[in-house]
Scaffold this motif. Structure first.
Motif, PDB file in Angstrom:
ATOM      1  N   SER A 100      42.975 123.675 -91.185  1.00  0.00           N
ATOM      2  CA  SER A 100      43.419 122.811 -90.088  1.00  0.00           C
ATOM      3  C   SER A 100      44.785 123.273 -89.590  1.00  0.00           C
ATOM      4  O   SER A 100      45.686 123.587 -90.392  1.00  0.00           O
ATOM      5  N   GLY A 116      36.546 119.437 -78.921  1.00  0.00           N
ATOM      6  CA  GLY A 116      35.494 118.728 -79.631  1.00  0.00           C
ATOM      7  C   GLY A 116      34.223 119.513 -79.826  1.00  0.00           C
ATOM      8  O   GLY A 116      33.270 118.992 -80.414  1.00  0.00           O
ATOM      9  N   GLU A 151      40.797 120.623 -81.079  1.00  0.00           N
ATOM     10  CA  GLU A 151      40.899 119.164 -81.047  1.00  0.00           C
ATOM     11  C   GLU A 151      41.686 118.687 -79.834  1.00  0.00           C
ATOM     12  O   GLU A 151      41.318 117.696 -79.192  1.00  0.00           O
ATOM     13  N   ARG A 152      42.759 119.368 -79.514  1.00  0.00           N
ATOM     14  CA  ARG A 152      43.547 119.001 -78.330  1.00  0.00           C
ATOM     15  C   ARG A 152      44.478 120.165 -77.983  1.00  0.00           C
ATOM     16  O   ARG A 152      44.749 121.029 -78.811  1.00  0.00           O
TER      17      ARG A 152
END
Length: 259
Positions: A167, A194, A212-213
């Motif tokens: 991550s 996503g 994710e962003r």
């Protein structure tokens, strides 16, 4: 005697002799290396500062001899044009002249720093950030399309261990580029948040990533970059003073830029 003084040839020879004598004297002066008492005393003071000892007569003679040696070598280096061809020497001379022209800039007032920060906001924007997760394989796995489909269904796939983990929340683009390479960074810039994409090869292996962003560039707070603002403002003032002096100096040179 008066007849000789009226002879043009005699006058010509006398003038030529005077000019030659002046030229010889000036040449000798240009080549002279003068070690004044003040210079010798300065050498002795530096010696004492470096060693903690007052130099005796022999040490003072050696200091002067070394000074003369360095001066001779320096002048010979200049006469051979080494200051024009050695990049390190050129850079030091250029930097030294910049300092002599501009001097040490004054420390700017706080209000001036704030004005500079406001006027040059583009210099103080944090780079874009991307938050992503990855599944990593040391080599191309079997059935990569099936792995991608499983990831997008929400299945858990562990893959292999990656030295920086799985991550990467709010990582700057430069950090991601350093870890994964430019092609994967470009893919992360374009990926729909996503959705898993891959396989993406890199020098480290094969990656499946999920963005994710993405955070756009943001203006950093003045309190966080105040020291950088001060350095940038002082550098800008120095550059302006040097540029102004160079514009005046350019009149002495015939600049011919080929191409």
């Amino acid at each position: 005697m008066s007849r000789l003084l009226r002879d043009p040839l005699v006058v010509f020879i006398a003038v030529a002799a005077l000019l030659f004598g002046a030229y010889w004297a000036l040449g000798r002066r240009d080549n002279a290396i003068i070690v004044s008492t003040a210079t010798a005393d300065s050498l002795a003071e530096n010696y004492q500062l470096m060693t903690g000892r007052v130099p005796d007569a022999a040490a003072r003679r050696k200091l002067v001899d070394d000074y003369v040696t360095d001066e001779i070598l320096f002048r010979e280096a200049v006469s051979r044009g080494m200051h024009l061809t050695d990049r390190t020497t050129r850079a030091r001379l250029v930097d030294r002249l910049r300092f002599l022209i501009a001097g040490a800039p004054d420390t700017p007032a706080e209000a001036d720093l704030l004005d500079f920060y406001s006027e040059h906001g583009e210099l103080y924007r944090a780079e874009p950030q991307i938050s992503l997760r990855q599944v990593y394989f040391t080599r191309m796995p079997e059935a990569p399309a099936a792995i991608l489909a499983a990831l997008n269904r929400g299945d858990r796939i562990d893959g292999d261990d990656f030295w920086m983990g799985r991550s990467f929340p709010d990582y700057g683009e430069s950090m991601l580029r350093g870890m994964f390479g430019q092609p994967i960074l470009e893919a992360a810039r374009k990926a729909a948040p996503g959705t898993w994409i891959g396989p993406l090869p890199s020098p480290r292996g094969v990656h499946f990533i999920l963005v994710e962003r993405r955070n756009p560039p943001r203006l950093m707070r003045y309190t966080d970059v105040r020291d950088q603002v001060r350095q940038d403002m002082m550098a800008a003032e120095t550059a302006g003073a040097v540029a102004s002096a160079v514009r005046k100096m350019e009149a002495k040179y015939d600049v011919d830029i080929e191409g």
